[in-house]
Design a protein around this motif. Structure first.
Motif, PDB file in Angstrom:
ATOM      1  N   UNK A  69      17.800  12.991  -0.388  1.00  0.00           N
ATOM      2  CA  UNK A  69      16.770  11.962  -0.254  1.00  0.00           C
ATOM      3  C   UNK A  69      15.729  12.406   0.771  1.00  0.00           C
ATOM      4  N   UNK A  70      14.477  12.587   0.367  1.00  0.00           N
ATOM      5  CA  UNK A  70      13.463  12.950   1.361  1.00  0.00           C
ATOM      6  C   UNK A  70      13.141  11.770   2.280  1.00  0.00           C
ATOM      7  N   UNK A  71      12.315  12.010   3.270  1.00  0.00           N
ATOM      8  CA  UNK A  71      11.936  10.958   4.220  1.00  0.00           C
ATOM      9  C   UNK A  71      11.163   9.859   3.488  1.00  0.00           C
ATOM     10  N   UNK A  72      11.557   8.614   3.735  1.00  0.00           N
ATOM     11  CA  UNK A  72      10.925   7.505   3.027  1.00  0.00           C
ATOM     12  C   UNK A  72      11.094   6.230   3.840  1.00  0.00           C
ATOM     13  N   UNK A  73      10.116   5.334   3.723  1.00  0.00           N
ATOM     14  CA  UNK A  73      10.232   4.068   4.414  1.00  0.00           C
ATOM     15  C   UNK A  73       9.196   3.066   3.948  1.00  0.00           C
ATOM     16  N   UNK A  74       9.401   1.821   4.374  1.00  0.00           N
ATOM     17  CA  UNK A  74       8.509   0.711   4.061  1.00  0.00           C
ATOM     18  C   UNK A  74       8.368  -0.125   5.322  1.00  0.00           C
ATOM     19  N   UNK A  75       7.128  -0.490   5.653  1.00  0.00           N
ATOM     20  CA  UNK A  75       6.895  -1.292   6.866  1.00  0.00           C
ATOM     21  C   UNK A  75       6.025  -2.498   6.539  1.00  0.00           C
ATOM     22  N   UNK A  76       6.243  -3.562   7.274  1.00  0.00           N
ATOM     23  CA  UNK A  76       5.432  -4.764   7.126  1.00  0.00           C
ATOM     24  C   UNK A  76       5.473  -5.559   8.432  1.00  0.00           C
ATOM     25  N   UNK A  77       4.520  -6.462   8.604  1.00  0.00           N
ATOM     26  CA  UNK A  77       4.468  -7.347   9.765  1.00  0.00           C
ATOM     27  C   UNK A  77       4.880  -8.729   9.304  1.00  0.00           C
ATOM     28  N   UNK A  78       5.890  -9.309   9.977  1.00  0.00           N
ATOM     29  CA  UNK A  78       6.407 -10.597   9.511  1.00  0.00           C
ATOM     30  C   UNK A  78       5.683 -11.767  10.185  1.00  0.00           C
ATOM     31  N   UNK A  79       6.195 -12.969   9.943  1.00  0.00           N
ATOM     32  CA  UNK A  79       5.535 -14.180  10.430  1.00  0.00           C
ATOM     33  C   UNK A  79       5.595 -14.318  11.948  1.00  0.00           C
ATOM     34  N   UNK A 121       0.838  -1.196   0.000  1.00  0.00           N
ATOM     35  CA  UNK A 121       0.000   0.000   0.000  1.00  0.00           C
ATOM     36  C   UNK A 121       0.875   1.249   0.000  1.00  0.00           C
ATOM     37  N   UNK A 122       0.265   2.377  -0.350  1.00  0.00           N
ATOM     38  CA  UNK A 122       0.966   3.658  -0.372  1.00  0.00           C
ATOM     39  C   UNK A 122       0.268   4.627   0.586  1.00  0.00           C
ATOM     40  N   UNK A 123       1.068   5.371   1.331  1.00  0.00           N
ATOM     41  CA  UNK A 123       0.519   6.223   2.394  1.00  0.00           C
ATOM     42  C   UNK A 123       0.665   7.694   2.064  1.00  0.00           C
ATOM     43  N   UNK A 124      -0.225   8.479   2.646  1.00  0.00           N
ATOM     44  CA  UNK A 124      -0.158   9.935   2.589  1.00  0.00           C
ATOM     45  C   UNK A 124      -0.596  10.483   3.950  1.00  0.00           C
ATOM     46  N   UNK A 125      -0.171  11.714   4.220  1.00  0.00           N
ATOM     47  CA  UNK A 125      -0.460  12.373   5.496  1.00  0.00           C
ATOM     48  C   UNK A 125      -1.268  13.644   5.238  1.00  0.00           C
ATOM     49  N   UNK A 126      -2.384  13.789   5.943  1.00  0.00           N
ATOM     50  CA  UNK A 126      -3.149  15.042   5.908  1.00  0.00           C
ATOM     51  C   UNK A 126      -2.574  15.968   6.969  1.00  0.00           C
ATOM     52  N   UNK A 127      -2.202  17.184   6.570  1.00  0.00           N
ATOM     53  CA  UNK A 127      -1.572  18.128   7.485  1.00  0.00           C
ATOM     54  C   UNK A 127      -2.421  19.393   7.640  1.00  0.00           C
ATOM     55  N   UNK A 174       1.927   2.269  12.273  1.00  0.00           N
ATOM     56  CA  UNK A 174       0.496   2.325  12.565  1.00  0.00           C
ATOM     57  C   UNK A 174      -0.329   1.771  11.406  1.00  0.00           C
ATOM     58  N   UNK A 175       0.029   2.140  10.197  1.00  0.00           N
ATOM     59  CA  UNK A 175      -0.759   1.734   9.038  1.00  0.00           C
ATOM     60  C   UNK A 175      -0.575   0.256   8.701  1.00  0.00           C
ATOM     61  N   UNK A 176       0.643  -0.267   8.832  1.00  0.00           N
ATOM     62  CA  UNK A 176       0.834  -1.686   8.527  1.00  0.00           C
ATOM     63  C   UNK A 176       0.181  -2.562   9.580  1.00  0.00           C
TER      64      UNK A 176
END
Length: 774
Positions: free
Chosen positions: A207-217, A48-54, A272-274
């Motif tokens: 490089x702007x702020x960037x990341x990828x998150x997931x929940x493993x087994x 999924x791709x995330x965005x932030x409302x500010x 939070x989102x993952x």
């Protein structure tokens, strides 16, 4: 251009095989060939791709928030608001602490009711595509009721100012009382008083702020991000209501940090989102989003009142320091203590009075930035020294020379510096390297400036800083290094390889470094505070020495020699002075393995531990040690347009021991270029908390066309606390550049601009005021 001068004391001039050599960094081939993955290069299936409302307002009450339409929009997987959070706050105190109660400076993750700065996050969205996420942001309905705010740090002090932080808007305050200031001023022949100010600036990392998150087994939340600190996993776990072992932060190679990635940026939103969706989530800020997505450099106003004897000796100094934290604390208490300690600069001041405070406002929050308060202090004290020289009629270099600290002298807090203080030598070499002065022509005037500095490396001693490092030798004689230190582009991991290679006598291309994983690499703290080489470098040195010691003992038995006679070089172990008596490292390791001799070591390095400063006098130790040096520049100023062109720029620094001179040169060059922009063009302009310079079109970073060639003069006293006598250079290379430019401009036009940046408009205004006698 690099000019390396090794002027070590006594028998410190030892022969190194790898240290001090411009070896190819282990990260260089991957970067040069485009093979190095950065955090933004990682992707996963079903992501999924995330965005932030500010919040668009800097001070407001959230009256209404409706995410119904956004959640119902096709392709939207999740929308989170404050009400959806298990815990609504997250710690923002200095990261990587262990065993101490942190400051009570937690802040809201998403707006609950009150908006305190423009850009404060209100909601998070995760969707199938970036476009859908952006559409969902547009579908969120909210109403903000404007509230009175405070946007000036001095207005924030007033009793009737809106309260942004605590009961009085004071985020932190300190004082230093040393000697008898009144008696010192009474003994002065001349008293010089001036006030200097600096601006908000942007880190502007590539490089702007960037990341990828997931929940493993194992139900562990994994976060791969561009960060300067993997030890945020503790604060993230607390905010999620998870055990610390259930959050894993994996750093990637960082495309620039400069302090702006020392705080939590995208990591908590991703977690939070993952957790909410059960799917991998990626979040990458655009350049414009990045302007609102992390803290900025603190603006400071610093007043100096300095007493001098007729011959230029400082008799007393009274300094008043005020900075703007924005609405939250983040690193502000620590930036302020750095600025306070550095207040009088690299000068012996026996009678000293400093008051400092950091005020909360509704401007953007501020945080760590290369130099960490000591840079703002340097901008003030070095301009003050030039102004004093003018009043006294003494050459500005000579005035500094008469007041420089020497080894063993007490600094502002009374701590006596034990390492080499080569400020004078650095100043003279930098000034000499300017060479012949460029000729003025027509309306263009030429000016020269110098700035000296004192910059700490390592953390505050009362934080009881530690770093761990692991070194092991495989059965084929290759070496593995493990460290939690993040690599922010300065060659941190390469320095660890060079240290291990020096100790174990192996080439760097036989060493593999694993770094920056909160679950699988030994924790090492942050890559900030010019502490990476000092802390992790020493930890890896200790680990490598322990491995060498065990292998050396076994080799001594093999040769019938004493352990002290055994040497390691070229993947060979031999009796020093008799290379015929040798064995390959691979063979020795095989023998040790067969006999159960441990071939790996986990070591911990402890910085000096100390107590906090005396709250009434500000006396005591703040940092382990200090780097000293100077920067000289020559500028051309067009008096008709106010345009300033930097013609020459030379940094001279005692780095203790340069592990890799080319890497040191890179730090000096990059720091100087950043200082040039700080001095002349970069400024985040806020109008009542609203950003008026929200992109690189309005925020003016120097380009390669604006930057002169920077010459680096590297001195090596080998007196530092880092490995092999090294001192820190990551921040020091930056600290004196801006005040050197400011002094050069004043020298060129004969009048000073007291606030940065020194724009053409300010130059023209200063000249007009001088010409009119105003």
């Amino acid at each position: 251009m690099t000019d390396t001068r090794s002027e070590a004391r006594g028998d410190a001039n030892v022969a190194f095989r790898q240290v001090g050599k411009p070896l190819t960094r282990i990260d260089a081939p991957g970067k040069a060939l485009g093979k190095t993955p950065y955090a933004g290069d990682y992707a996963m299936p079903d992501m999924l791709h995330a965005k932030v409302l500010r919040a668009p307002l800097p001070s407001a009450r959230l009256k209404h928030l409706d995410v119904t339409k956004a959640r119902a929009h096709p392709g939207v997987a999740c929308v989170l608001t404050f009400k959806d959070l298990e815990k609504g706050t997250v710690a923002t105190d200095i990261p990587g602490q262990t065993g101490f109660k942190r400051l009570n400076t937690d802040q809201q993750i998403l707006v609950e009711e009150i908006v305190r700065y423009q850009g404060e996050p209100i909601a998070l969205v995760a969707a199938e595509t970036v476009a859908i996420a952006e559409r969902a942001i547009d579908l969120i309905a909210f109403e903000l009721e404007p509230m009175p705010g405070v946007y000036d740090m001095f207005e924030a002090m007033k009793p009737d100012a809106p309260r942004v932080f605590g009961d009085d808007n004071i985020v932190a305050s300190y004082k230093i009382r040393k000697g008898d200031v009144e008696a010192g001023f009474a003994a002065a022949h001349v008293i010089v008083e001036n006030t200097f100010s600096t601006q908000h600036i942007e880190h502007a990392f590539v490089e702007p702020e960037v990341g990828l998150a997931w929940v493993d087994e194992q139900e562990v939340v994994n976060i791969r991000s561009s960060t300067q600190c993997i030890e945020h996993f503790r604060n993230i776990a607390e905010a999620l209501g998870l055990r610390q072992s259930k959050v894993r932060v994996r750093g990637a190679m960082v495309g620039g940090g400069f302090g702006g990635k020392s705080d939590i940026t995208v990591e908590l939103y991703l977690a939070l989102l993952t957790r909410a969706t059960g799917r991998p989530v990626r979040l990458c800020y655009s350049r414009e989003e990045s302007f609102y997505g992390h803290g900025k450099r603190h603006p400071f106003t610093i007043s100096h009142k300095t007493g001098f004897t007729r011959d230029g000796r400082i008799t007393a100094s009274k300094i008043d320091i005020t900075s703007d934290s924005g609405p939250y604390a983040y690193m502000s208490p620590y930036v302020l203590i750095y600025a306070t300690e550095a207040g009088p600069g690299p000068y012996l001041v026996e009678n000293l009075h400093i008051d400092s405070r950091c005020m909360a406002t509704n401007n953007m929050f501020t945080t760590a930035f290369r130099g960490f308060g000591a840079t703002q202090a340097c901008i003030a004290y070095e301009q003050q020294m030039d102004e004093a020289a003018k009043v006294l009629g003494i050459d500005r270099l000579e005035l500094r020379r008469r007041n420089f600290l020497k080894t063993g002298d007490p600094i502002a807090t009374g701590f006596e510096v034990k390492s080499a203080v080569w400020t004078e030598r650095c100043m003279d070499l930098a000034w000499e390297a300017l060479g012949e002065c460029t000729e003025a022509s027509g309306p263009v005037r030429i000016g020269r400036g110098i700035a000296a500095y004192q910059q700490a490396y390592g953390r505050l001693v009362w934080l009881h800083d530690t770093a761990e490092g692991w070194v092991g030798i495989e059965l084929d004689g290759t070496v593995v290094v493990r460290s939690g230190m993040t690599d922010i582009g300065a060659g941190q991991t390469s320095s660890l390889a060079q240290i291990a290679g020096e100790v174990l006598g192996v080439a760097m291309d036989t060493i593999t470094v694993y770094n920056s994983d909160s679950s699988t690499t030994p924790l090492a703290g942050t890559s900030s505070a010019t502490r990476g080489l000092y802390m992790s470098g020493n930890a890896v040195r200790l680990a490598a020495q322990a491995v060498r010691g065990r292998l050396g003992e076994r080799a001594a038995r093999h040769f019938g020699a004493e352990p002290g006679e055994i040497d390691f070089a070229d993947s060979t172990v031999f009796v020093a002075g008799d290379r015929e008596r040798s064995i390959s490292l691979r063979e020795l390791v095989a023998i040790c393995a067969s006999e159960g001799i441990h071939r790996a070591e986990l070591a911990i390095f402890r910085a000096p531990f100390g107590d906090k400063l005396d709250p009434e006098t500000g006396q005591g130790q703040v940092h382990p040690d200090y780097t000293f040096g100077a920067h000289a520049v020559e500028v051309a100023v067009d008096t008709e347009t106010g345009e300033v062109t930097i013609l020459k720029s030379i940094g001279a620094h005692d780095v203790g021991q340069a592990l890799n001179p080319e890497a040191v040169e890179g730090q000096i060059e990059g720091g100087a270029a950043q200082g040039h922009g700080y001095a002349l063009s970069e400024e985040l302009i806020y109008d009542e908390g609203r950003l008026l310079t929200p992109s690189l079109s309005e925020y003016l970073c120097p380009t390669s066309m604006d930057s002169p060639r920077v010459q680096s003069i590297i001195l090596e006293s080998r007196s530092g606390l880092g490995p092999f006598g090294a001192k820190g250079i990551g921040e020091p290379g930056h600290t004196p550049a801006a005040p050197a430019v400011a002094n050069a401009v004043a020298d060129a036009i004969g009048v000073r601009v007291f606030s940065l940046p020194i724009t053409p408009e300010k130059v023209c205004a200063a000249l007009e005021a001088a010409n009119s006698g105003a």
